[in-house]
Write an enzyme that holds these catalytic residues in place. Structure first.
Site, PDB file in Angstrom:
ATOM      1  N   ARG A   5       0.821  -1.212   0.000  1.00 51.54           N
ATOM      2  CA  ARG A   5       0.000   0.000   0.000  1.00 51.54           C
ATOM      3  C   ARG A   5       0.855   1.262   0.000  1.00 51.54           C
ATOM      4  NH1 ARG A   5      -5.177  -1.475   1.403  1.00 51.54           N
ATOM      5  NH2 ARG A   5      -5.698   0.430   0.333  1.00 51.54           N
TER       6      ARG A   5
ATOM      7  N   ARG B   7      -1.800   5.971  -0.072  1.00 52.45           N
ATOM      8  CA  ARG B   7      -2.183   5.967   1.337  1.00 52.45           C
ATOM      9  C   ARG B   7      -1.727   7.266   1.985  1.00 52.45           C
ATOM     10  NH1 ARG B   7      -3.567   1.135   4.822  1.00 52.45           N
ATOM     11  NH2 ARG B   7      -5.529   0.632   3.821  1.00 52.45           N
TER      12      ARG B   7
ATOM     13  N   ARG C 108      -5.939  12.510  -6.736  1.00 54.17           N
ATOM     14  CA  ARG C 108      -7.188  11.750  -6.656  1.00 54.17           C
ATOM     15  C   ARG C 108      -8.414  12.625  -6.395  1.00 54.17           C
ATOM     16  NH1 ARG C 108      -8.821   7.275  -4.274  1.00 54.17           N
ATOM     17  NH2 ARG C 108     -10.818   8.325  -4.455  1.00 54.17           N
TER      18      ARG C 108
ATOM     19  N   ASP D 152      -7.170  -2.215  -7.284  1.00 54.38           N
ATOM     20  CA  ASP D 152      -7.741  -2.779  -6.057  1.00 54.38           C
ATOM     21  C   ASP D 152      -8.128  -4.224  -6.315  1.00 54.38           C
ATOM     22  OD1 ASP D 152      -8.676  -1.887  -3.216  1.00 54.38           O
ATOM     23  OD2 ASP D 152     -10.206  -3.249  -3.966  1.00 54.38           O
TER      24      ASP D 152
ATOM     25  N   TYR E  23     -15.625 -10.423   0.765  1.00 56.41           N
ATOM     26  CA  TYR E  23     -16.332  -9.178   0.410  1.00 56.41           C
ATOM     27  C   TYR E  23     -17.673  -9.479  -0.249  1.00 56.41           C
ATOM     28  CZ  TYR E  23     -12.191  -6.651   1.771  1.00 56.41           C
ATOM     29  OH  TYR E  23     -11.166  -6.138   2.513  1.00 56.41           O
TER      30      TYR E  23
HETATM   31  O1  1CP Z   1       0.121   0.527  -2.912  1.00 51.70           O
HETATM   32  C1  1CP Z   1      -1.083   0.545  -3.137  1.00 51.70           C
HETATM   33  O2  1CP Z   1      -1.912   1.190  -2.467  1.00 51.70           O
HETATM   34  C2  1CP Z   1      -1.514  -0.220  -4.333  1.00 51.70           C
HETATM   35  C3  1CP Z   1      -2.942  -0.275  -4.576  1.00 51.70           C
HETATM   36  C4  1CP Z   1      -3.837  -1.128  -3.697  1.00 51.70           C
HETATM   37  C5  1CP Z   1      -3.691  -2.460  -3.319  1.00 51.70           C
HETATM   38  C6  1CP Z   1      -2.499  -3.366  -3.515  1.00 51.70           C
HETATM   39  C7  1CP Z   1      -5.105  -0.686  -3.250  1.00 51.70           C
HETATM   40  C8  1CP Z   1      -5.635   0.672  -3.439  1.00 51.70           C
HETATM   41  N1  1CP Z   1      -5.747  -1.744  -2.689  1.00 51.70           N
HETATM   42  C9  1CP Z   1      -4.906  -2.842  -2.698  1.00 51.70           C
HETATM   43  C10 1CP Z   1      -5.182  -4.197  -2.250  1.00 51.70           C
HETATM   44  C11 1CP Z   1      -6.334  -4.437  -1.346  1.00 51.70           C
HETATM   45  N2  1CP Z   1      -7.576  -3.876  -1.367  1.00 51.70           N
HETATM   46  C12 1CP Z   1      -6.324  -5.433  -0.351  1.00 51.70           C
HETATM   47  C13 1CP Z   1      -5.172  -6.356  -0.092  1.00 51.70           C
HETATM   48  C14 1CP Z   1      -4.100  -5.682   0.663  1.00 51.70           C
HETATM   49  C15 1CP Z   1      -4.367  -5.464   2.124  1.00 51.70           C
HETATM   50  O3  1CP Z   1      -4.672  -6.436   2.826  1.00 51.70           O
HETATM   51  O4  1CP Z   1      -4.222  -4.297   2.542  1.00 51.70           O
HETATM   52  C16 1CP Z   1      -7.568  -5.424   0.274  1.00 51.70           C
HETATM   53  C17 1CP Z   1      -8.024  -6.303   1.417  1.00 51.70           C
HETATM   54  C18 1CP Z   1      -8.363  -4.443  -0.364  1.00 51.70           C
HETATM   55  C19 1CP Z   1      -9.763  -4.086  -0.089  1.00 51.70           C
HETATM   56  C20 1CP Z   1      -9.881  -2.652   0.237  1.00 51.70           C
HETATM   57  N3  1CP Z   1      -9.918  -1.678  -0.704  1.00 51.70           N
HETATM   58  C21 1CP Z   1      -9.874  -2.061   1.505  1.00 51.70           C
HETATM   59  C22 1CP Z   1      -9.790  -2.794   2.847  1.00 51.70           C
HETATM   60  C23 1CP Z   1     -11.144  -2.866   3.496  1.00 51.70           C
HETATM   61  C24 1CP Z   1     -11.172  -3.827   4.687  1.00 51.70           C
HETATM   62  O5  1CP Z   1     -11.772  -4.912   4.552  1.00 51.70           O
HETATM   63  O6  1CP Z   1     -10.589  -3.491   5.727  1.00 51.70           O
HETATM   64  C25 1CP Z   1      -9.940  -0.672   1.309  1.00 51.70           C
HETATM   65  C26 1CP Z   1      -9.983   0.400   2.345  1.00 51.70           C
HETATM   66  C27 1CP Z   1      -9.967  -0.442  -0.098  1.00 51.70           C
HETATM   67  C28 1CP Z   1      -9.958   0.850  -0.817  1.00 51.70           C
HETATM   68  C29 1CP Z   1      -8.654   1.242  -1.375  1.00 51.70           C
HETATM   69  N4  1CP Z   1      -7.843   0.421  -2.148  1.00 51.70           N
HETATM   70  C30 1CP Z   1      -6.736   1.121  -2.557  1.00 51.70           C
HETATM   71  C31 1CP Z   1      -6.869   2.456  -2.026  1.00 51.70           C
HETATM   72  C32 1CP Z   1      -5.903   3.558  -2.286  1.00 51.70           C
HETATM   73  C33 1CP Z   1      -8.064   2.502  -1.292  1.00 51.70           C
HETATM   74  C34 1CP Z   1      -8.643   3.706  -0.543  1.00 51.70           C
HETATM   75  C35 1CP Z   1      -9.707   4.300  -1.377  1.00 51.70           C
HETATM   76  C36 1CP Z   1      -9.797   5.774  -1.330  1.00 51.70           C
HETATM   77  O7  1CP Z   1      -8.752   6.463  -1.298  1.00 51.70           O
HETATM   78  O8  1CP Z   1     -10.946   6.227  -1.416  1.00 51.70           O
END
Ligand code: 1CP
Length: 361
Positions: free
Chosen positions: A39, A43, A52, A88, A163
């Site tokens: 991530r 982030r 964004r 994602d 999910y």
């Molecule tokens: O470095 C990076 O951020 C690369 C992009 C990336 C990756 C690898 C995003 C962007 N998501 C993911 C993978 C992801 N998404 C995982 C596996 C990694 C991990 O365990 O952290 C999971 C479980 C998700 C699902 C997801 N998407 C969540 C978690 C929710 C939960 O169950 O707790 C969340 C918050 C998202 C949204 C998301 N994905 C990525 C971003 C930047 C965001 C935030 C969205 C925003 O800014 O509005």
């Protein structure tokens, strides 16, 4: 495209296939321990928030120029040894036509959760023709990144199923497990379908030039080893198998497999077909190396919360992880889970520098 703004720092080796990341993943000697952060994109970076602003997450993921720029931001800033595609894990489901939104501060929310056998059978398949945006983004990135490898990724069948069944983020994943026990055949069909779509998503990224792949089974740690082995592992293996033959002419890129809380599952996670097992902060890397065995490398495992502590603690913990990582066949330095949103980006840059300094051969 704004990615012309600053050059990407170039690591050792002249081609991503010969980078320290790929070499460590294969257990080959490296110039220094490669480091990247799960991530790392999207982030903690202010330049990400700026870019964004006004674009919904899932829209941003399908815009090749935005994906390219957001993916490059942490590479330029931190000098990490790999980029990870900005995307994602739910994106393949969204592209297939399933109604999912990513709600800010929450995560993926599914409009009609999967609750019955009929719901499983009604799920649409992912048409690879709809992944042109992804191929464009990966090609642009590979051109910009030079010798720095791009990691492609997908969500593993189990984590995606949580999910779809829960309808959104959850802690216990109780409905998911109940469905797994009550409807074993439909469960297996659901995970089969998710494996096919994850493999399609990974193939598109590798064929467009990604140098490694990571399969995120973030929530697999809620399962017993027996349930994981019987009801989940075969489907994760199907994702890796879906990449096809290894060796020259095949999609011969290293495969990383990660989940949180998987201490009891570490040997099995490797068995699904990984070259590298990702480890969270709960199990020290020397112990993880013992559990995983000498045929696989390790990735991890600094507690992301440590980055919120004082500098002396950060340095001490980084040194400990580097030292314990020496027990592994190969070590890719990373966090034990994703960067926490409140992390000071300057600390991430410092950690990347410190790992390099401590490990330069
Ligand atoms: O470095 C990076 O951020 C690369 C992009 C990336 C990756 C690898 C995003 C962007 N998501 C993911 C993978 C992801 N998404 C995982 C596996 C990694 C991990 O365990 O952290 C999971 C479980 C998700 C699902 C997801 N998407 C969540 C978690 C929710 C939960 O169950 O707790 C969340 C918050 C998202 C949204 C998301 N994905 C990525 C971003 C930047 C965001 C935030 C969205 C925003 O800014 O509005």
């Amino acid at each position: 495209m704004s990615s012309a703004s600053a050059p990407v720092p170039s690591p050792a080796g002249s081609h991503p296939a010969d980078s320290d990341l790929v070499r460590a993943a294969r257990g080959l000697p490296v110039g220094r321990t490669p480091v990247w952060f799960m991530r790392q994109a999207g982030r903690s970076l202010p330049e990400y928030r700026e870019l964004r602003a006004g674009t919904a997450m899932l829209e941003a993921c399908q815009d090749p120029d935005l994906v390219t720029e957001i993916t490059l931001q942490p590479v330029r800033r931190h000098g990490v040894d790999a980029a990870i595609l900005f995307s994602d894990i739910v994106l393949p489901l969204v592209v297939a036509g399933i109604d999912i939104e990513i709600e800010p501060g929450v995560g993926p929310v599914v409009a009609s959760p999967v609750r019955s056998v009929a719901d499983v059978d009604a799920l649409p398949a992912l048409d690879p023709e709809r992944l042109a945006f992804l191929e464009t983004a990966v090609r642009q990135l590979v051109a910009e990144l030079g010798a720095t490898p791009l990691i492609g990724f997908a969500g593993a069948p189990f984590t995606l199923a949580t999910y779809l069944i829960e309808g959104g983020p959850s802690k216990e994943h109780a409905r998911t497990k109940a469905f797994m026990y009550a409807e074993p055949e439909a469960w297996s069909r659901l995970l089969d379908r998710l494996a096919v779509s994850a493999a399609t998503f990974l193939r598109a990224q590798v064929d467009a030039g990604a140098s490694a792949v990571q399969l995120f089974d973030s929530w697999a740690g809620v399962l017993s080893a027996a349930d994981y082995a019987d009801r989940v592992l075969p489907h994760s293996r199907a994702v890796f198998d879906g990449l096809g033959e290894r060796g020259p002419g095949g999609r011969d890129v290293p495969r990383i497999h990660f989940g949180v809380g998987t201490g009891e599952l570490l040997p099995l996670i490797g068995d699904a077909g990984a070259d590298v097992v990702g480890v969270d902060w709960r199990v020290p890397l020397d112990e993880a190396a013992r559990r995983v065995g000498p045929t696989r490398s390790l990735q991890g495992n600094l507690d992301p919360a440590v980055l919120l502590a004082d500098r002396a603690t950060v340095d001490r913990e980084v040194r400990r992880v580097v030292e314990q990582g020496r027990a592994a066949r190969g070590h890719i330095f990373n966090l034990g889970h994703g960067v926490l949103p409140d992390t000071d980006p300057g600390v991430l840059t410092h950690v990347a520098e410190l790992v390099h300094e401590l490990t330069t051969r």
